[in-house]
Motif scaffolding. Structure first.
Motif, PDB file in Angstrom:
ATOM      1  N   MET A   1       0.837  -1.270   0.107  1.00 41.95           N
ATOM      2  CA  MET A   1      -0.029   0.047   0.147  1.00 41.95           C
ATOM      3  C   MET A   1       0.843   1.422  -0.058  1.00 41.95           C
ATOM      4  SD  MET A   1      -3.050  -1.030  -0.286  1.00 41.95           S
ATOM      5  CE  MET A   1      -3.655   0.562  -0.139  1.00 41.95           C
ATOM      6  N   LEU A   2       2.376   1.282   0.663  1.00 38.97           N
ATOM      7  CA  LEU A   2       2.830   2.300   0.619  1.00 38.97           C
ATOM      8  C   LEU A   2       2.975   2.931  -0.760  1.00 38.97           C
ATOM      9  CD1 LEU A   2       5.178   1.359   3.385  1.00 38.97           C
ATOM     10  CD2 LEU A   2       3.372   2.753   3.660  1.00 38.97           C
ATOM     11  N   PRO A   3       3.280   2.323  -1.868  1.00 36.79           N
ATOM     12  CA  PRO A   3       3.373   3.051  -3.041  1.00 36.79           C
ATOM     13  C   PRO A   3       2.427   3.786  -3.480  1.00 36.79           C
ATOM     14  CG  PRO A   3       4.488   0.762  -3.121  1.00 36.79           C
ATOM     15  CD  PRO A   3       3.716   0.895  -1.846  1.00 36.79           C
ATOM     16  N   PHE A   4       1.036   3.335  -3.175  1.00 38.86           N
ATOM     17  CA  PHE A   4      -0.226   3.833  -3.491  1.00 38.86           C
ATOM     18  C   PHE A   4      -0.095   5.673  -2.555  1.00 38.86           C
ATOM     19  CE2 PHE A   4      -1.506  -0.211  -4.088  1.00 38.86           C
ATOM     20  CZ  PHE A   4      -1.848   0.013  -5.663  1.00 38.86           C
ATOM     21  N   LEU A   5       0.424   5.346  -1.380  1.00 39.28           N
ATOM     22  CA  LEU A   5       0.497   6.669  -0.738  1.00 39.28           C
ATOM     23  C   LEU A   5       1.282   7.598  -1.115  1.00 39.28           C
ATOM     24  CD1 LEU A   5       0.140   5.139   3.173  1.00 39.28           C
ATOM     25  CD2 LEU A   5      -1.709   6.018   1.751  1.00 39.28           C
ATOM     26  N   THR A   6       2.276   7.107  -1.814  1.00 39.32           N
ATOM     27  CA  THR A   6       3.393   8.240  -2.112  1.00 39.32           C
ATOM     28  C   THR A   6       2.818   9.107  -3.473  1.00 39.32           C
ATOM     29  OG1 THR A   6       4.586   6.471  -3.401  1.00 39.32           O
ATOM     30  CG2 THR A   6       5.403   6.785  -1.584  1.00 39.32           C
ATOM     31  N   GLN A  16      -5.096  11.015   6.263  1.00 35.39           N
ATOM     32  CA  GLN A  16      -6.441  10.246   6.312  1.00 35.39           C
ATOM     33  C   GLN A  16      -6.156   8.695   6.012  1.00 35.39           C
ATOM     34  OE1 GLN A  16      -9.006  12.136   4.178  1.00 35.39           O
ATOM     35  NE2 GLN A  16     -10.137  13.120   5.833  1.00 35.39           N
ATOM     36  N   SER A  17      -5.335   8.370   4.917  1.00 31.67           N
ATOM     37  CA  SER A  17      -4.817   7.155   4.392  1.00 31.67           C
ATOM     38  C   SER A  17      -3.919   6.358   5.410  1.00 31.67           C
ATOM     39  CB  SER A  17      -4.199   7.204   3.209  1.00 31.67           C
ATOM     40  OG  SER A  17      -5.142   7.441   2.010  1.00 31.67           O
ATOM     41  N   VAL A  18      -3.021   7.181   5.990  1.00 30.23           N
ATOM     42  CA  VAL A  18      -1.969   6.530   6.912  1.00 30.23           C
ATOM     43  C   VAL A  18      -3.015   6.075   8.248  1.00 30.23           C
ATOM     44  CG1 VAL A  18      -0.074   7.130   8.559  1.00 30.23           C
ATOM     45  CG2 VAL A  18       0.033   7.613   6.000  1.00 30.23           C
ATOM     46  N   ARG A  19      -3.631   6.990   8.692  1.00 24.60           N
ATOM     47  CA  ARG A  19      -4.517   6.593   9.613  1.00 24.60           C
ATOM     48  C   ARG A  19      -5.434   5.416   9.643  1.00 24.60           C
ATOM     49  NH1 ARG A  19      -7.879  11.061  10.176  1.00 24.60           N
ATOM     50  NH2 ARG A  19      -6.170  12.049  10.673  1.00 24.60           N
ATOM     51  N   GLU A  20      -6.092   5.258   8.385  1.00 25.82           N
ATOM     52  CA  GLU A  20      -6.821   3.994   8.024  1.00 25.82           C
ATOM     53  C   GLU A  20      -6.138   2.892   7.876  1.00 25.82           C
ATOM     54  OE1 GLU A  20     -10.331   1.861   7.085  1.00 25.82           O
ATOM     55  OE2 GLU A  20     -10.085   3.888   7.805  1.00 25.82           O
ATOM     56  N   ILE A  21      -4.947   2.801   7.303  1.00 29.34           N
ATOM     57  CA  ILE A  21      -4.179   1.733   7.088  1.00 29.34           C
ATOM     58  C   ILE A  21      -3.474   1.236   8.523  1.00 29.34           C
ATOM     59  CG2 ILE A  21      -1.763   1.069   6.287  1.00 29.34           C
ATOM     60  CD1 ILE A  21      -2.297   2.681   3.839  1.00 29.34           C
ATOM     61  N   ALA A  22      -3.179   2.246   9.307  1.00 28.12           N
ATOM     62  CA  ALA A  22      -2.705   2.098  10.830  1.00 28.12           C
ATOM     63  C   ALA A  22      -3.789   1.137  11.600  1.00 28.12           C
ATOM     64  CB  ALA A  22      -2.198   3.063  11.320  1.00 28.12           C
ATOM     65  N   VAL A  27      -1.694  -1.218  14.058  1.00 24.35           N
ATOM     66  CA  VAL A  27      -0.413  -0.577  14.488  1.00 24.35           C
ATOM     67  C   VAL A  27      -0.346   0.786  14.480  1.00 24.35           C
ATOM     68  CG1 VAL A  27       0.966  -2.380  13.128  1.00 24.35           C
ATOM     69  CG2 VAL A  27       0.445  -0.253  11.864  1.00 24.35           C
ATOM     70  N   SER A  28       0.564   1.501  15.175  1.00 28.88           N
ATOM     71  CA  SER A  28       0.357   2.975  15.304  1.00 28.88           C
ATOM     72  C   SER A  28       0.500   3.684  13.699  1.00 28.88           C
ATOM     73  CB  SER A  28       1.451   3.478  16.376  1.00 28.88           C
ATOM     74  OG  SER A  28       3.072   3.540  15.511  1.00 28.88           O
ATOM     75  N   GLN A  29       0.215   4.883  13.859  1.00 26.97           N
ATOM     76  CA  GLN A  29       0.147   5.715  12.854  1.00 26.97           C
ATOM     77  C   GLN A  29       1.499   6.310  12.465  1.00 26.97           C
ATOM     78  OE1 GLN A  29      -2.631   9.152  12.739  1.00 26.97           O
ATOM     79  NE2 GLN A  29      -4.055   7.876  13.991  1.00 26.97           N
ATOM     80  N   SER A  30       2.408   6.397  13.540  1.00 27.76           N
ATOM     81  CA  SER A  30       3.813   6.884  13.410  1.00 27.76           C
ATOM     82  C   SER A  30       4.532   5.756  12.876  1.00 27.76           C
ATOM     83  CB  SER A  30       4.357   7.251  14.800  1.00 27.76           C
ATOM     84  OG  SER A  30       4.369   6.003  15.642  1.00 27.76           O
ATOM     85  N   ALA A  31       4.205   4.330  13.012  1.00 25.94           N
ATOM     86  CA  ALA A  31       5.026   3.317  12.353  1.00 25.94           C
ATOM     87  C   ALA A  31       4.611   3.416  10.817  1.00 25.94           C
ATOM     88  CB  ALA A  31       4.666   1.908  13.098  1.00 25.94           C
ATOM     89  N   THR A  35       7.629   4.182   8.058  1.00 30.33           N
ATOM     90  CA  THR A  35       7.838   3.586   7.023  1.00 30.33           C
ATOM     91  C   THR A  35       7.524   4.129   5.673  1.00 30.33           C
ATOM     92  OG1 THR A  35       7.298   1.671   8.227  1.00 30.33           O
ATOM     93  CG2 THR A  35       7.186   1.232   5.824  1.00 30.33           C
ATOM     94  N   LEU A  36       6.583   4.950   5.494  1.00 28.96           N
ATOM     95  CA  LEU A  36       6.087   5.624   4.377  1.00 28.96           C
ATOM     96  C   LEU A  36       7.296   6.568   3.909  1.00 28.96           C
ATOM     97  CD1 LEU A  36       4.130   6.359   2.200  1.00 28.96           C
ATOM     98  CD2 LEU A  36       3.203   7.997   3.728  1.00 28.96           C
ATOM     99  N   GLU A  37       7.924   7.199   4.953  1.00 28.52           N
ATOM    100  CA  GLU A  37       9.216   8.047   4.673  1.00 28.52           C
ATOM    101  C   GLU A  37      10.309   7.465   4.042  1.00 28.52           C
ATOM    102  OE1 GLU A  37       9.589  10.234   8.229  1.00 28.52           O
ATOM    103  OE2 GLU A  37       7.636  11.288   8.372  1.00 28.52           O
ATOM    104  N   LYS A  38      10.435   5.951   4.163  1.00 26.88           N
ATOM    105  CA  LYS A  38      11.616   5.494   3.659  1.00 26.88           C
ATOM    106  C   LYS A  38      11.386   4.809   2.154  1.00 26.88           C
ATOM    107  CE  LYS A  38      12.971   3.729   8.279  1.00 26.88           C
ATOM    108  NZ  LYS A  38      12.976   2.354   9.217  1.00 26.88           N
TER     109      LYS A  38
END
Length: 87
Positions: A1-6, A16-22, A27-31, A35-38
């Motif tokens: 899913m992360l490529p979609f978020l980028t 909103q998408s990060v919150r939904e996926i978490a 898992v936590s939104q920060s996790a 990961t998205l930042e990488k």
């Protein structure tokens, strides 16, 4: 899913998408955000790269739909294509 978020340009929609996926992963939104930042960001686009991006987006859309259809075949599903179909 992360490529979609980028691909999401709006910071609000991305959050909103990060919150939904978490939430769905439990898992936590920060996790998810860490990961998205990488995930490598896309470089400046040329016409050739733009065409490649369009092909990639089409491929991603087909994969996302395939995941929804597959989810519906499971005994207990968390996603349904009904939620994503336009009226």
């Amino acid at each position: 899913m992360l490529p979609f978020l980028t691909d999401i340009q709006s910071p609000i929609a991305r959050e909103q998408s990060v919150r939904e996926i978490a939430s769905r992963l439990g898992v936590s939104q920060s996790a998810v955000q860490d990961t998205l930042e990488k995930v490598p960001s896309a470089p400046v686009r040329t016409a050739e790269k733009e065409e490649a991006r369009e092909i990639r987006e089409s491929f991603r859309a087909k994969n996302a739909y395939a995941i929804l259809v597959w989810q519906e075949s499971l005994p207990k599903t968390r996603l349904t294509s009904k939620n994503w179909k336009k009226n």
